[in-house]
Design an enzyme around this catalytic site. Sequence first.
Site, PDB file in Angstrom:
ATOM      1  N   ASP A   1       6.515   0.307   1.474  1.00 42.54           N
ATOM      2  CA  ASP A   1       6.000  -0.998   1.920  1.00 42.54           C
ATOM      3  C   ASP A   1       6.394  -1.336   3.359  1.00 42.54           C
ATOM      4  O   ASP A   1       5.959  -2.352   3.898  1.00 42.54           O
ATOM      5  CB  ASP A   1       6.512  -2.106   0.990  1.00 42.54           C
TER       6      ASP A   1
ATOM      7  N   ARG B   1       1.942  -7.922   5.072  1.00 41.17           N
ATOM      8  CA  ARG B   1       2.894  -7.096   5.832  1.00 41.17           C
ATOM      9  C   ARG B   1       2.336  -6.717   7.213  1.00 41.17           C
ATOM     10  O   ARG B   1       3.085  -6.497   8.158  1.00 41.17           O
ATOM     11  CB  ARG B   1       3.292  -5.861   5.031  1.00 41.17           C
TER      12      ARG B   1
ATOM     13  N   GLN C   1       4.550   1.521  -9.805  1.00 40.72           N
ATOM     14  CA  GLN C   1       3.705   0.626 -10.606  1.00 40.72           C
ATOM     15  C   GLN C   1       3.124   1.379 -11.796  1.00 40.72           C
ATOM     16  O   GLN C   1       3.100   0.860 -12.911  1.00 40.72           O
ATOM     17  CB  GLN C   1       2.592   0.040  -9.736  1.00 40.72           C
TER      18      GLN C   1
HETATM   19  C1  S3P Z   1       5.875  -1.837  -6.404  1.00 43.10           C
HETATM   20  C2  S3P Z   1       5.605  -0.512  -6.193  1.00 43.10           C
HETATM   21  C3  S3P Z   1       4.944   0.017  -4.998  1.00 43.10           C
HETATM   22  C4  S3P Z   1       4.975  -1.003  -3.868  1.00 43.10           C
HETATM   23  C5  S3P Z   1       4.590  -2.384  -4.325  1.00 43.10           C
HETATM   24  C6  S3P Z   1       5.563  -2.865  -5.390  1.00 43.10           C
HETATM   25  C7  S3P Z   1       6.528  -2.250  -7.659  1.00 43.10           C
HETATM   26  O1  S3P Z   1       3.591   0.305  -5.291  1.00 43.10           O
HETATM   27  O2  S3P Z   1       4.103  -0.592  -2.826  1.00 43.10           O
HETATM   28  O3  S3P Z   1       4.640  -3.287  -3.238  1.00 43.10           O
HETATM   29  O4  S3P Z   1       7.016  -3.396  -7.731  1.00 43.10           O
HETATM   30  O5  S3P Z   1       6.561  -1.447  -8.586  1.00 43.10           O
HETATM   31  P1  S3P Z   1       3.163   1.756  -5.866  1.00 43.10           P
HETATM   32  O6  S3P Z   1       3.904   1.925  -7.090  1.00 43.10           O
HETATM   33  O7  S3P Z   1       1.688   1.671  -6.114  1.00 43.10           O
HETATM   34  O8  S3P Z   1       3.505   2.724  -4.781  1.00 43.10           O
END
Ligand code: S3P
Length: 731
Positions: free
Chosen positions: A612, A684, A466
Amino acid sequence: MFNKLCIIGVGLIGGSIARTARLQHLATTIVGFGLEADLQNLQTARQIGVIDAFYLDIAFAVQDADCIVIATPVASIAAVLALLKPFWSECAIYTDVGSTKGNVLAAALAEFGRVPDNFVPAHPIAGGEQSGVLAAVDDLFVRKRLIITPVDNTSTEALRKIQRFWQGLGSAVSIMDAEHHDSILAATSHLPHVLAFALVDMLGHKDEQSEIFKYAAGGFKDFTRIASSNPTMWKDICAANKQAILPLIGQLKDELDKIHRMLADDDYQQLFATFTYANHARQRFLNQIETTMSNSQTFHIQPGGKLHGVTRVPGDKSMSHRSIMLGSLAEGVTHVTGFLEAEDALATLQAFRDMGVEIEGPVDGRVTIHGVGKHGLKAPKNELYLGNSGTSMRLLSGLLAGQPFNSVLTGDKSLSGRPMKRVTDPLSLMGAEIKTTEQGTAPLYITGKAGLLKGIDYTMPMASAQVKSCLLLAGMYAQGETRVTEPAPTRDHTERMLSGFSYPVKRVGSTAVISAEGSLKAMDIDVPSDISSAAFFLVGASIAPGSDVILKHVGINPTRTGVIDILRLMGANIEVLEPREVGGEPVADLHVVYSPLKGIDIPEALVPLAIDEFPVLFVAAACAEGQTRLSGAEELRVKESDRIQVMADGLQILGVDAQPTPDGMVIQGGKIGGGVVTSHGDHRIAMAFSIAGLRAEAPIRVLDCANVNTSFPEFKDLVKALGLALVCTEE
Ligand code: S3P
């Protein structure tokens, strides 16, 4: 719950309590009490079956009653307590419904010398302008708040029983002290009533006969609805809560003076700022009501069973978000299939509609996006509300930092507690201006810095797709190159999809590189099934003897397949069938059959690739032989819930030896028992505990499951179709 429920004052509130209590079978007999003057109303109440009998003599009314509800106006509370005192019974529970609580406690203190232990003061925040039993309904309290204001010596047993009684009537119960209650209600209820009465009083005297009322339309009617309430009752409420109301009237006067000055001085910028703030605050308030009062769901799982069959789980959440974002910024029309029609991805879709993008659908997973180009987004008129979705908020913060307009990002309770500094800190290094709360959480107030962002070379302190994606999106609007280095590989859907849209993005080792040079060309996107949703079936089939499941068209991007690797290390039998590439992403069918699992030390390198999937992997560990140890996963503590603590708590309730550590968990595999666990509103967690039912020895009840809709609304149906005995109830 009660044998004889006695309602003192069978009006709108008392009558509605009686009607709902009867409907919900909360009392065997319901009687009413009133004074001579109330005779006709009481007769009506009995005739229409709201009460079984009524009395004008308090001694008969309360005789053998085990619950007595005082539902008379606030001003009468002292008189009613005096009437009740000679017949006060230790075997009964007493409660009231007064809208001010300080005066109720004062009256009880004056009458009894101390507030009786079995008196539980309460206030249902529900009502209407009408009065009398004919106005009573059986859903007045459904999904309305009710506040209980106990004192130090209030009996815990009585309090719990009254709490359950009101929950049975449909209310969401909160507990607080009387003073706090009165100060809150003064602001949210009493002051608005004063204001409505005052406005109509002023306009009425000014020009009762002619123009004003004649042309008064929706605004006047909406604003003054509550001035139709009972004047005696409101005079009494104001008197009872005068201490809290008076300072608020003073503050309101100051606010009006402020607006008076702005107008007189032609300070329209300030006026606009004030109205905008109020507009946003109201939206936040409405959103909050929606989340706190949304139907809560409970999953009831019968133990045992197996999973059998072929299924296709819904579209990938991460890719669905990105398809909307990049499709909106593209030139031309993008067609998406396999789009995840769940709350999180729909929040992103709505945000782009709010920024002027025309988006058709979703219909059966099909979405058509009429891209506006990289510089075509329009200023949203309101805050962008992103619900539960961390991905929407973090990616949008990067995208919006470099726009020629300001924006505000808000989310639900869970999202508003999640860390945002991880994106706002590096963005501010790029020249972005984003305000968070003191805790570094949403709402995010973004001042658009079009043309002013500068590329940075940033090494992320945590492995986060993210954060990486946020900075890459900001980099599309920054001068020079933006380079983001990840400490461990994270999902690369943003980079892949950008390339698919013909936008140049380079990869140099563990660094992704982007610049403002380029534009996006519309394309068609086929979103594969979400491996994070498939994971529940991979684990379910692996732990339940006799299981055999095929999951169709699952995305198996190597940055997402940690769950398969971990399960295989534990001894799972998972085959990858017909691997293929669809629109730049690897896809396959997955075939999983039951196989006994053994405990392992999960390699830390796999953690970001399965980030996740840990809630359900913990369930796999609980069913494995021996010990499973996870470390290096502190990120789990800042997901939709603290997934380490919440899963450890729940597993322990189910009899599993699960010990949380700061960055993971140690689980001794063995038996899973039954019990009641809560998901803490985390989708989840809810699904993981449901899957645990396959190996449980007794029924499992999972509370607070409505959030499954954020990522996998079809979960209940699919898992039932494959063999899990799950029933969902709504409260
Ligand atoms: C996601 C990245 C992950 C994941 C989230 C979706 C994404 O989070 O846990 O459900 O779509 O980029 P982080 O990047 O904070 O680890």
